[in-house]
Write an enzyme that holds these catalytic residues in place. Sequence first.
Site, short mmCIF file in Angstrom:
data_model
loop_
_atom_site.label_atom_id
_atom_site.label_comp_id
_atom_site.label_asym_id
_atom_site.label_seq_id
_atom_site.Cartn_x
_atom_site.Cartn_y
_atom_site.Cartn_z
N CYS A 8 -2.64 -10.30 21.88
CA CYS A 8 -2.58 -11.45 22.57
C CYS A 8 -2.38 -12.54 21.71
O CYS A 8 -2.69 -12.56 20.38
CB CYS A 8 -3.49 -11.50 23.72
SG CYS A 8 -3.35 -12.89 24.75
N CYS A 53 -3.93 -15.77 22.65
CA CYS A 53 -4.66 -16.91 22.73
C CYS A 53 -5.96 -16.79 21.90
O CYS A 53 -6.38 -18.18 21.59
CB CYS A 53 -5.49 -16.78 24.26
SG CYS A 53 -6.37 -15.28 24.38
N CYS A 100 -2.02 -17.99 26.15
CA CYS A 100 -1.50 -16.45 25.72
C CYS A 100 -0.04 -16.44 25.37
O CYS A 100 0.48 -15.23 25.17
CB CYS A 100 -1.94 -15.49 26.73
SG CYS A 100 -3.54 -15.56 27.21
N LYS A 112 -4.15 -8.07 35.56
CA LYS A 112 -5.27 -8.70 35.00
C LYS A 112 -5.36 -10.30 35.50
O LYS A 112 -4.39 -10.94 35.86
CB LYS A 112 -4.99 -9.16 33.79
CG LYS A 112 -5.89 -10.06 32.81
CD LYS A 112 -5.70 -10.35 31.32
CE LYS A 112 -6.42 -11.18 30.58
NZ LYS A 112 -6.39 -11.42 29.39
N ARG A 127 -14.56 -16.14 26.52
CA ARG A 127 -13.89 -17.39 25.85
C ARG A 127 -14.79 -18.01 25.06
O ARG A 127 -14.44 -18.54 23.81
CB ARG A 127 -13.32 -18.11 26.92
CG ARG A 127 -12.33 -17.52 27.77
CD ARG A 127 -11.36 -18.46 28.62
NE ARG A 127 -10.54 -17.33 29.69
CZ ARG A 127 -9.93 -17.82 30.38
NH1 ARG A 127 -10.30 -19.14 31.01
NH2 ARG A 127 -9.20 -16.90 31.40
N ARG A 143 -4.95 -20.45 33.31
CA ARG A 143 -4.29 -19.26 33.07
C ARG A 143 -3.38 -18.66 34.37
O ARG A 143 -2.82 -17.62 34.32
CB ARG A 143 -4.83 -18.20 32.52
CG ARG A 143 -5.29 -18.35 31.06
CD ARG A 143 -5.53 -16.98 30.13
NE ARG A 143 -6.86 -16.93 29.30
CZ ARG A 143 -6.73 -17.88 28.00
NH1 ARG A 143 -5.58 -18.70 27.88
NH2 ARG A 143 -7.73 -17.67 27.34
N LYS A 191 -8.45 -5.71 35.67
CA LYS A 191 -9.41 -6.47 35.00
C LYS A 191 -9.47 -7.68 35.77
O LYS A 191 -8.57 -8.20 36.12
CB LYS A 191 -8.95 -6.78 33.59
CG LYS A 191 -9.68 -7.71 32.77
CD LYS A 191 -9.19 -7.78 31.58
CE LYS A 191 -9.87 -9.13 30.66
NZ LYS A 191 -9.15 -9.44 29.75
N SER A 216 -16.54 -9.91 30.31
CA SER A 216 -17.93 -10.48 29.94
C SER A 216 -18.82 -11.08 31.07
O SER A 216 -19.78 -10.72 30.83
CB SER A 216 -17.49 -11.58 28.82
OG SER A 216 -16.66 -12.46 29.56
N TYR A 232 -19.09 -3.56 27.79
CA TYR A 232 -20.14 -4.24 26.69
C TYR A 232 -21.32 -3.59 26.87
O TYR A 232 -22.12 -3.58 25.99
CB TYR A 232 -20.24 -5.53 26.94
CG TYR A 232 -19.11 -6.40 26.62
CD1 TYR A 232 -18.48 -6.80 25.65
CD2 TYR A 232 -18.37 -6.87 27.91
CE1 TYR A 232 -17.23 -7.55 25.53
CE2 TYR A 232 -17.13 -7.64 27.77
CZ TYR A 232 -16.69 -7.97 26.66
OH TYR A 232 -15.35 -8.37 26.36
C1 PBG Z 1 -7.36 -12.33 26.11
C2 PBG Z 1 -8.45 -11.58 26.70
C3 PBG Z 1 -9.34 -11.95 27.43
C4 PBG Z 1 -10.16 -11.12 27.89
C5 PBG Z 1 -9.75 -9.98 27.29
N1 PBG Z 1 -8.65 -10.21 26.72
C6 PBG Z 1 -9.62 -13.55 28.04
C7 PBG Z 1 -8.69 -14.25 28.86
O1 PBG Z 1 -7.86 -13.85 29.42
O2 PBG Z 1 -8.94 -15.42 29.16
C8 PBG Z 1 -11.58 -11.15 28.75
C9 PBG Z 1 -12.50 -10.19 28.30
C10 PBG Z 1 -13.86 -10.42 28.95
O3 PBG Z 1 -13.99 -11.40 29.57
O4 PBG Z 1 -14.57 -9.66 28.60
N2 PBG Z 1 -6.00 -12.44 26.57
#
Ligand code: PBG
Length: 327
Positions: A120, A122, A130, A195, A205, A217, A248, A274, A313
């Site tokens: 990615c 970002c 992204c 996603k 983030r 996003r 996700k 997260s 995690y």
């Molecule tokens: C990046 C990405 C993100 C996550 C995984 N890859 C963040 C986003 O899209 O802002 C999030 C993972 C998480 O929250 O654990 N593109």
Amino acid sequence: MLFPAYRPRRLRSSENIREIVQETRLSISDFVYPMFVVPGTKVMEAINSMPGIFRQSIDNAINEIKEINGLGIRAVLLFGIPESKDEFGSKGYDENGIIQRAIRKIKEEVTEVLLITDVCMCEYSSHGHCGIIRNGRVHNDETLQYLARIALSHAKAGADIVAPSDMMDGRVGVIREALDENGFDNVGIMSYSAKYASAFYGPFRDAAQSTPQFGDRRGYQMDPSNVREALREISLDIQEGADIVMIKPALSYLDVIKAAREEFDYPIAAYSVSGEYSMVKAAGGFGWIDETKVMMEILTAIKRAGADILITYFAKDAAMVLNTSKR
Ligand code: PBG
């Protein structure tokens, strides 16, 4: 057969009976452990909103990978945080970038690891989006060549699987083509197919310093209201060459996982993100819930919904529980 002849409680009456009728079993081999690597040596920075998770330099990351190998975890999802960012996220495809150095070094030092890398822009772009920005918007088609370059640089460094998380249209096809043209037909693609534009990414983030500097996003990630659209996204990624498809976040999207499981016969990964981790850690820390039990219950639910692969995690904590329970 009805009560009193049939009594469902009979199958719950002892540990041994409960175990033999258990429908969903977590296994350490289901887990993928996400990790954040940063430049430098001996770096171990705590991420405040994610207790137990660190931004680590490559040396420390390697130690942790050896540790999780000892627990039986084989798969790692790697995120890189570069020394500097620019408009084009050019450190993302630099052959000496943080992630490329990390991949090479990990592969040199640990043999028993399946390395999956996040593809990615970002984490690498100054604007935190992204893709490539044109007229204040993320430009889909221009972004594709960059994503292909990033994925190829990971494959050259030794990644086993690349995982595009950008949500640009057409990226799986372009990445597959770039990998194949360069002799990396063995490198797999685990696509973040569905996603969602989710507030559950907040702590990530912070961890990856990838908050968009303007806007959000929602112009590329999915609307949390939609499930049929998720099936279209997954179908496109499969047609473009994805080997594994991902949904996700996980916990608030169990219905999406279930619908995907019913519709497709491809391996399904679910990313318990997260915010899902932080909520459990926080409530556990306050003593409001039993953190360990809630963790196992959530992971079981994600698997029961139909996920084959659990990106979490909690991988280490859950592996320890599985290793110590008699199963
Ligand atoms: C990046 C990405 C993100 C996550 C995984 N890859 C963040 C986003 O899209 O802002 C999030 C993972 C998480 O929250 O654990 N593109």
